[in-house]
Design a protein around this motif. Sequence first.
Motif, PDB file in Angstrom:
ATOM      1  N   LEU A   1      25.960  83.468 -30.995  1.00 48.57           N
ATOM      2  CA  LEU A   1      25.762  84.206 -31.187  1.00 48.57           C
ATOM      3  C   LEU A   1      26.374  85.576 -30.990  1.00 48.57           C
ATOM      4  O   LEU A   1      25.581  85.554 -29.562  1.00 48.57           O
TER       5      LEU A   1
ATOM      6  N   GLN B   1      26.105  90.064 -30.022  1.00 48.62           N
ATOM      7  CA  GLN B   1      25.121  91.365 -30.308  1.00 48.62           C
ATOM      8  C   GLN B   1      26.385  92.340 -30.922  1.00 48.62           C
ATOM      9  O   GLN B   1      27.730  92.156 -30.387  1.00 48.62           O
TER      10      GLN B   1
ATOM     11  N   VAL C   1      21.974  83.401 -28.806  1.00 52.50           N
ATOM     12  CA  VAL C   1      22.827  84.714 -28.482  1.00 52.50           C
ATOM     13  C   VAL C   1      23.115  85.374 -26.950  1.00 52.50           C
ATOM     14  O   VAL C   1      22.686  84.906 -26.233  1.00 52.50           O
TER      15      VAL C   1
ATOM     16  N   TYR D   1      24.765  90.297 -35.535  1.00 51.57           N
ATOM     17  CA  TYR D   1      25.162  89.599 -34.741  1.00 51.57           C
ATOM     18  C   TYR D   1      26.905  89.080 -35.437  1.00 51.57           C
ATOM     19  O   TYR D   1      26.370  88.944 -37.271  1.00 51.57           O
TER      20      TYR D   1
ATOM     21  N   LEU E   1      18.845  86.444 -37.435  1.00 47.53           N
ATOM     22  CA  LEU E   1      20.033  85.254 -37.179  1.00 47.53           C
ATOM     23  C   LEU E   1      20.159  84.337 -38.347  1.00 47.53           C
ATOM     24  O   LEU E   1      20.387  83.285 -38.062  1.00 47.53           O
TER      25      LEU E   1
END
Length: 162
Positions: free
Chosen positions: A38, A40, A85, A137, A158
């Motif tokens: 993921l 940002q 992330v 994301y 998420l």
Amino acid sequence: MKKYKWVIILANLIILLVYFNYSVSKKEEILQDGKLVLLQLAPVDPRSLMQGDYMTLRYSISQNISSNHLPKRGYCVVRLDSRGVAEKVRFQQEAAPLNKDEYLIKYTSPNEWNINIGAESFFFQEGQAEKYSRAKYGGVKIDKNGNSLLTGLYDERLKNIK
């Protein structure tokens, strides 16, 4: 000469079809076996955020860099936090060295202000802009060589936005 013209056209068509199928199979392989990372999303000028049926994406890992010191092509090395992330570690020109728990994402630098990881636009069905405007994301699948493929957008919890 006419006889060879059709042979050349047919050979080029076969080469094109083989290359196209190879490209599709490599992307399918990334989707199947790639690691979900993921990234940002960084803020984008709201006037250009939604243009028709796609969203321009910019990632926080590509912010605050001086790309005039970077090679035009290379790798962004990231490390994943406990939520999956990505956090930028460094940029490097070659795939090695790579430490434990680090992953590669290939980049290109089209100018001195940006780097692209190959997933700078997200296309969606017309009329769905409001739903995707809350994305925080970008979900990218990566392979061991740093090839990446955008798989979707995720909200602040998420969760994949569908």
